[in-house]
Design a protein around this motif. Structure first.
Motif, PDB file in Angstrom:
ATOM      1  N   PRO A  25      37.229  12.677   7.022  1.00  0.00           N
ATOM      2  CA  PRO A  25      36.252  12.645   5.910  1.00  0.00           C
ATOM      3  C   PRO A  25      36.247  11.269   5.249  1.00  0.00           C
ATOM      4  O   PRO A  25      37.203  10.481   5.380  1.00  0.00           O
ATOM      5  CB  PRO A  25      36.794  13.718   4.964  1.00  0.00           C
ATOM      6  N   THR A  26      35.176  11.009   4.545  1.00  0.00           N
ATOM      7  CA  THR A  26      35.083   9.728   3.827  1.00  0.00           C
ATOM      8  C   THR A  26      35.878   9.774   2.518  1.00  0.00           C
ATOM      9  O   THR A  26      36.381   8.759   2.047  1.00  0.00           O
ATOM     10  CB  THR A  26      33.614   9.413   3.526  1.00  0.00           C
ATOM     11  N   GLU A  27      35.953  10.953   1.946  1.00  0.00           N
ATOM     12  CA  GLU A  27      36.732  11.097   0.705  1.00  0.00           C
ATOM     13  C   GLU A  27      37.770  12.185   0.883  1.00  0.00           C
ATOM     14  O   GLU A  27      37.511  13.193   1.552  1.00  0.00           O
ATOM     15  CB  GLU A  27      35.806  11.464  -0.468  1.00  0.00           C
ATOM     16  N   TRP A  28      38.851  11.969   0.311  1.00  0.00           N
ATOM     17  CA  TRP A  28      39.956  12.928   0.452  1.00  0.00           C
ATOM     18  C   TRP A  28      39.995  13.849  -0.761  1.00  0.00           C
ATOM     19  O   TRP A  28      39.976  13.391  -1.901  1.00  0.00           O
ATOM     20  CB  TRP A  28      41.284  12.189   0.582  1.00  0.00           C
ATOM     21  N   PRO A  29      39.980  15.161  -0.529  1.00  0.00           N
ATOM     22  CA  PRO A  29      39.984  16.102  -1.684  1.00  0.00           C
ATOM     23  C   PRO A  29      41.302  15.986  -2.467  1.00  0.00           C
ATOM     24  O   PRO A  29      42.355  15.711  -1.892  1.00  0.00           O
ATOM     25  CB  PRO A  29      39.868  17.469  -1.020  1.00  0.00           C
ATOM     26  N   PRO A  30      41.194  16.178  -3.770  1.00  0.00           N
ATOM     27  CA  PRO A  30      42.420  16.057  -4.593  1.00  0.00           C
ATOM     28  C   PRO A  30      43.370  17.247  -4.389  1.00  0.00           C
ATOM     29  O   PRO A  30      42.939  18.333  -3.981  1.00  0.00           O
ATOM     30  CB  PRO A  30      41.885  16.029  -6.031  1.00  0.00           C
TER      31      PRO A  30
ATOM     32  N   ARG B 119      47.420  10.888  -0.154  1.00  0.00           N
ATOM     33  CA  ARG B 119      47.855  12.282  -0.350  1.00  0.00           C
ATOM     34  C   ARG B 119      49.132  12.470   0.470  1.00  0.00           C
ATOM     35  O   ARG B 119      49.488  11.604   1.272  1.00  0.00           O
ATOM     36  CB  ARG B 119      46.782  13.285   0.138  1.00  0.00           C
TER      37      ARG B 119
ATOM     38  N   PRO C 228      45.490   8.393   4.011  1.00  0.00           N
ATOM     39  CA  PRO C 228      44.937   8.897   2.745  1.00  0.00           C
ATOM     40  C   PRO C 228      46.017   8.946   1.654  1.00  0.00           C
ATOM     41  O   PRO C 228      47.190   9.209   1.940  1.00  0.00           O
ATOM     42  CB  PRO C 228      44.450  10.297   3.110  1.00  0.00           C
TER      43      PRO C 228
END
Lengths: 639, 292
Positions: free
Chosen positions: A361-366, A383, A381
Motif C-alpha cells: 500500500p501507499t500508506e500504512w494504517p495506524p 510500524r 513501514p
C-alpha cells in the motif's frame, strides 16, 4: 565496684550541710510553761534525755547520713564487676509467619508468643540485654540489643503478623550474629513449629524452643495459578490445590469467581492429609481478577448425626487470588502475493483483526502490525514489521544467495519469541542469506551461523522480525510450531506475552512491567497493598535502547491479596497488579511435628527477683530510711 | 486594753443588783452573826446566872411565872470579806489574760461586798504576801481598790497558798468570807492553805482560773520546758503518750480541787481565762446557792 556516673559522687559534699542542719536541729526549743509540776510527774518516772534518748538523736543523724550516702550512690549508678560478667544477651525470635495468625490459641498464636516475649522481658536481670528478631519471610531485627524494658515491650507489642512463610533458621543465624562472642548468649525461639526444618532446631544447644499452638487441623488452598491457554486464545487454565492438614475428613466446596462473577463451584471431599489438585479450563477475553474461596467446610457426620462445621483456625489460606491478563485484539495487515497457510494462521487467531492485500500500500494504517510476505519496500513501514521470505533488499539488509538446506542448530530459548518453540530438525530449504545493516539478534540460526529467524534493530518504538525462509518449499507451515511462532511474534509486538501473570507467594519480590507509564514525566507511582496501605514505587532504571515498558521492583509482598501499582496522587490509575497467595503447605499445616513438640523444653525465664539495677534498690533504701528518720524526728515510735 | 474598762463599774453594779435580788441573804448581803449581844432583835431566853446584867431580865415572865429568865438579843455585824489574789508568774502565762481576769474578779466581788456594806480586804500573794489592801468599807473605796489592783504585778518564785493564808491569819483577821482567786499551781499542794481557812471556820470560796494552753499544751518533740514561776528548765522529749498523760494529770488536778471543795463545803468555781468576769461571778453565785 564501679560507677556509671562517678562525677555524681561530688554530691556527697552535701554531708556538710546535713551535719550543720542536724546540729542546729538538736538545739531544743524553749517552751515556757505555767508550771512543770505535771511534767515532773510524767518524767520523774523516767529520766529524760537518757543515754537512749541521746542515742536516738545519733540514730537520726546516722539515718540522715545513710540517706545521703545511698542517694549519692544511686545517682552514681554503681554496678558490681560480677554483674557485668553474669549479664546475658538474649535474642528473642518471634515467628510472625502466616501460621501464627491461627486462632487455635486465644487470641492468636502470635499474641500468645508476644505475651511470652513480654514475660521474658520481665525476667531480665540488671545488665541483661535483649534483642527482638522477627522470623517472617526474611529475618528482621525489630530491636537491637537493649536492656530498656519499656522499649523492648513496645517493640514486642508492635509486632504484627504477616502472611509470609517463616524463616526460623535464618533468624537464628541473625540472632547468633547479634550475640557475637558473648559468653552468656541465649536464643529463644517463639514459634508454632510450622516451618521447614523445625526438627533441626532441636539439636542446636544455644536455642531454646517454645512451641505455641495446638494440633489444630486446617484446610487451605496451597496452590492457585492461572494462565492463558496456549491453544485457545480466549481460554485460560486454572491450577488449584487444596490441602487437608487435619486428622479428619473434610467436605466443602471451592468457589471460583472472576471479577466477582462465579465461574465455577467445585465440591470437595478431602481425606485426612489429602491434597486435592485440579487444572480447570475456562474462557474469557477480558481477563480480570480470579478468586478462589473455600466455603461450606464441614466435618463429615458420623453415623446417625449431622455434619458439623469445620473449625478452620487459619483464614489466610481459605482464599486465593490470581490475575488473568486480558487478551488484546491486534490489527494485522498481511501483504502477500498469496499464501493460504500464512493467511490462515492469522485468521485462526481470534485475537487478530486481519487485512490481506496483494500489493504494497501507499500508506500504512495506524496501530497495525505489518506482515510482509516476499514484497518488501526499500524503506520499511514505520510500524512493527514481520518480514517473511523477502524477495528484495531493504534499509535493514541486503539480500544474499540461497541457503539450500540450512539446519537450525542454534536457538535463543530465552527469548519470548521462542517460547514453546522447538525448531530442531525443521527443514527450511531455500532460505535467503541476509546481510544486515546493523547486527541482528538471531533467534534461530543455521550451523553456518546464518540467521534463519532474527529480530533486527529499528528506530524506536518499532520492532522488526525477519524469517528469510520460503514457506512454499519447506514444511514449517505444516508444523504446530508455526502458529506458535506467529503467536509469539504477535505477543512480542504487543508488548507482553499475555499468557501468564503468575500469582506469587507471600514475601516475594516482583518485577512488574508498568504498561502505559511514561518513563519520563509520569505521575507519582504508589504501591497499594490489599489492606489499603500505600508505599511509593520507584521505576527501575531502563537500559539504553531498551524498548521495554518501564518496570518497577516491588516487595517483599507480605500480605495476601491483590497488590496494585497506581499512578497519581488521588484516585490513582492502576497500571499493574499482581496476586499474592500463601501457597505454602507447611504454613497451612498448623500441626507442629510430634518430635518437636515432645522434645521441646520450655525456656527458663530469669527469676523476677533482683532484676533491677543496684541504684534502684539504693533508692528504695533511701525511701525506707527517710521513713525511719521521719518517725525518729517525730518520736512517735518512742514508748 | 485597760484592766478596768469604762463599763466595768456599770457591769459590776448590775451584778450587785442581781446578787441582792436573786441571792438575797445567801451570799454577802446583810449577814447577821450568831454572836449574841446588844442588838435590838430578840433571839431567845436563858436561865439567869449570877453576875448577869439585870437589865436583860424578862420581868414579865418573872411576874407571871416567877422564873428568872434572861432575854437574849442577836447582835448585827457587818461581814468581813477577804480576797486572796494569786500574783505568781504563772498567772501571767501567755498573754496575761488570766491575771487580768483574776483582778477583775477581785474588783467585782469587792464592789458587791462594799455595796452591801461589808468590809473587804485584798491580799496579794505569791510565795508569800506581796501586797495588801487593808480592811475597808464603803463603795467609795472601790476606785482605790481598782488602782491598787492595777498596780499589782506578777512575780515571786512559786505559788504558795498556804503562805498566803498564813499571812492572813497572822494579821488576826476576824472570821469571815475568804475568796481565793488563783490557778492553784501550788507545788506544795493547794489543800494546805484551804485547810487552814477551813479550820479557822472561814467561809471559803475558790475561784480557779486556767488557760487552754495549760489544759492542752500541744507540745511535741524535743523541748526545754521552762517553768516561768521559778525559771527551772527541764529538757524533755514530749511524745503523744506524754501529752496524753499530761492531759490526764491536769484533769485529775482540776477534779481534785472540785472534790476537795465539795467534801468540805467550800464554794468552787473553775473557769478558763477567756470567760468574761461577770459571767464568772454569776456562775460563782449559782454555785454558792446550790451549795447552801
Amino acid at each position: 565496684m564501679s560507677f556509671g556516673v562517678p562525677t555524681a559522687l561530688w554530691w556527697s559534699l552535701l554531708v556538710i550541710p546535713v551535719i550543720a542542719l542536724y546540729i542546729l536541729k538538736v538545739r531544743l526549743r524553749r517552751m515556757p510553761t505555767s508550771t512543770t509540776m505535771f511534767w515532773n510527774q510524767i518524767f520523774d518516772e523516767k529520766p529524760p534525755r537518757s543515754i537512749w534518748e541521746t542515742l536516738k538523736h545519733l540514730l537520726s543523724l546516722l539515718a540522715q547520713l545513710a540517706i545521703l550516702a545511698f542517694l549519692v550512690l544511686s545517682v552514681a549508678d554503681p554496678y558490681l564487676p560480677g554483674q557485668l560478667k553474669a549479664s546475658r544477651r538474649i535474642v528473642v525470635i518471634v515467628d510472625n509467619s502466616a501460621s501464627m495468625r491461627a486462632i487455635d490459641v486465644e487470641p492468636s498464636r502470635l499474641a500468645a508468643a508476644k505475651q511470652k516475649a513480654v514475660a521474658l522481658v520481665d525476667g531480665l536481670r540488671f545488665g541483661d540485654e535483649m534483642a527482638v528478631v522477627l522470623a517472617g519471610d526474611h529475618p528482621t531485627v525489630a530491636l537491637g540489643m537493649s536492656g530498656h524494658a519499656p522499649t523492648l515491650k513496645r517493640t514486642i507489642e508492635a509486632i504484627v503478623p504477616t502472611d509470609c512463610p517463616s524463616s526460623i533458621q535464618p533468624a537464628i543465624d541473625l540472632g547468633r550474629r547479634l550475640i557475637g562472642t558473648h559468653p552468656h548468649g541465649q536464643l529463644v525461639v517463639l514459634t508454632d513449629g510450622c516451618s521447614p526444618g523445625s526438627e533441626a532446631l532441636l539439636g542446636q544447644k544455644d536455642v531454646s524452643l517454645d512451641i505455641i499452638g495446638t494440633l489444630a487441623g486446617n484446610v487451605g488452598i496451597t496452590q492457585f495459578q492461572v494462565r492463558r491457554s496456549l491453544i485457545d486464545p480466549l481460554g485460560y487454565e486454572v491450577l488449584t490445590a487444596v490441602s487437608n492438614a487435619s486428622d479428619g475428613s473434610v467436605e466443602g466446596r471451592l468457589e471460583l469467581e472472576l471479577n466477582d462473577v462465579t465461574v465455577d463451584i467445585l465440591p470437595l471431599k478431602l481425606a485426612p492429609g489429602e491434597t486435592w489438585t485440579r487444572s480447570l479450563e475456562k474462557t474469557s477475553l477480558e481477563g480480570g481478577r480470579l478468586t478462589a474461596a473455600l466455603t461450606k467446610m464441614t466435618s463429615p457426620a458420623a453415623q446417625g448425626s449431622e455434619a458439623t462445621p469445620f473449625q478452620d483456625p487459619l483464614a489466610s489460606d481459605d482464599r486465593a487470588y490470581a490475575i488473568l491478563p486480558p487478551r488484546k485484539i491486534q490489527n494485522v495487515l498481511l501483504v502477500t502475493p498469496g499464501n493460504l497457510f500464512l493467511q490462515k494462521v492469522f485468521e485462526a487467531n481470534r485475537l487478530v483483526n486481519l487485512t490481506v492485500v496483494k500489493e504494497l500500500p501507499t500508506e500504512w494504517p495506524p496501530d497495525t502490525i505489518i506482515v510482509l510476505h516476499r514484497l518488501v519496500p526499500q524503506k520499511l513501514p514505520p510500524r512493527d514489521v514481520l518480514v517473511i521470505d523477502p524477495d528484495g533488499p531493504s534499509e535493514a539488509w541486503q539480500l544474499g544467495d540461497l541457503l539450500e538446506n540450512p539446519i537450525i542448530t542454534q536457538q535463543d530459548a530465552a527469548s519470548p519469541l521462542m517460547t514453546h518453540l522447538k525448531l530442531d530438525n525443521v527443514t527450511m530449504p531455500k532460505a535467503r542469506r541476509l546481510t544486515f545493516t546493523d547486527p541482528p539478534h538471531i533467534l534461530a540460526g543455521a550451523v553456518s551461523g546464518e540467521p534463519v529467524y532474527a529480530s533486527f534493530p529499528r528506530t524506536s518504538p518499532f520492532k522488526g522480525l525477519v524469517l528469510p525462509v520460503s514457506l512454499d518449499e519447506g514444511d514449517l507451515t505444516f508444523r504446530t510450531a508455526f502458529p506458535i511462532m506467529v503467536a509469539n511474534a504477535l505477543s512480542w509486538f504487543g508488548g507482553s506475552s499475555g499468557e501468564l501473570q503468575p500469582a506469587v507467594a507471600t514475601g516475594a519480590i516482583v518485577h512488574l512491567a508498568l504498561e502505559g507509564v511514561k518513563p519520563d514525566g509520569h505521575d507519582p507511582l504508589k504501591l497499594l497493598s490489599p489492606n489499603g496501605a500505600t508505599k511509593p514505587v520507584i521505576l527501575a532504571p531502563a537500559s539504553e535502547g531498551d524498548n521495554k515498558p518501564p518496570a518497577a521492583t516491588i516487595g517483599p509482598l507480605e500480605e495476601i491479596g491483590i497488590w496494585e501499582v497506581g499512578e497519581g496522587d488521588t484516585d490513582p490509575k492502576v497500571v499493574a497488579a499482581t496476586a499474592v497467595n500463601l501457597s505454602n503447605p507447611l504454613e497451612s499445616d498448623l500441626r507442629a511435628p510430634d518430635s518437636v513438640r515432645e522434645a521441646v523444653e520450655r525456656p527458663l525465664h530469669a527469676a523476677a527477683w533482683f532484676t533491677r539495677p543496684l541504684w534502684y534498690y539504693l533508692a528504695i533504701l533511701v525511701l525506707s530510711l527517710a521513713t525511719v528518720e521521719w518517725f525518729l524526728f517525730q518520736r512517735r515510735w518512742i514508748r | 486594753m485597760s484592766l478596768f474598762p469604762s463599763d466595768f463599774l456599770t457591769r459590776v453594779e448590775y451584778l450587785s443588783i442581781i446578787s441582792r435580788r436573786v441571792f438575797r441573804g445567801s451570799l454577802l448581803a446583810q449577814r447577821r452573826t450568831m454572836q449574841l449581844g446588844s442588838g435590838i432583835e430578840f433571839s431567845d431566853h436563858r436561865e439567869y446566872a449570877a453576875g448577869d446584867d439585870f437589865r436583860y431580865l424578862d420581868w414579865n415572865i418573872y411576874a407571871r411565872h416567877g422564873d428568872l429568865l434572861l432575854k437574849r438579843f442577836q447582835e448585827e455585824q457587818d461581814l468581813h470579806v477577804y480576797l486572796l489574789l494569786d500574783c505568781s508568774r504563772s498567772m501571767a502565762f501567755g498573754d496575761g489574760r488570766k491575771f487580768d481576769l483574776a483582778r477583775q474578779l477581785i474588783a467585782a466581788i469587792a464592789y458587791i461586798a462594799l455595796a452591801d456594806l461589808d468590809r473587804i480586804s485584798v491580799m496579794a500573794f505569791t510565795d508569800g504576801v506581796v501586797g495588801e489592801f487593808p480592811l475597808t468599807r464603803g463603795k467609795a473605796r472601790i476606785l482605790q481598790l481598782m488602782s491598787f489592783l492595777e498596780r499589782m504585778q506578777t512575780g515571786g518564785q512559786e505559788t504558795d497558798v498556804g503562805a498566803a493564808v498564813q499571812g492572813l491569819l497572822h494579821r488576826g483577821s476576824r472570821r469571815g468570807m475568804a475568796v481565793l482567786v488563783s490557778d492553784l499551781f501550788d507545788p506544795r499542794g493547794f489543800q494546805r492553805g484551804l485547810d487552814q481557812l477551813r479550820h479557822r471556820r472561814f467561809d471559803a470560796h475558790v475561784l480557779q482560773l486556767y488557760r487552754a494552753e495549760e489544759a492542752d499544751p500541744g507540745l511535741l518533740g524535743d523541748v526545754e520546758l521552762v517553768d516561768i514561776e521559778n525559771d527551772s528548765i527541764r529538757k524533755v522529749t514530749v511524745t503523744e503518750r506524754n501529752l496524753r498523760s499530761y492531759r490526764e494529770l491536769f484533769t485529775a488536778h482540776q477534779s481534785s480541787v472540785r472534790e476537795y471543795c465539795r467534801n468540805y463545803g467550800l464554794g468552787c468555781t473553775q473557769a478558763e481565762a477567756s470567760v468574761p468576769f461577770d459571767e464568772l461571778i454569776l456562775r460563782m453565785m449559782r454555785a454558792t446557792q446550790v451549795q447552801r
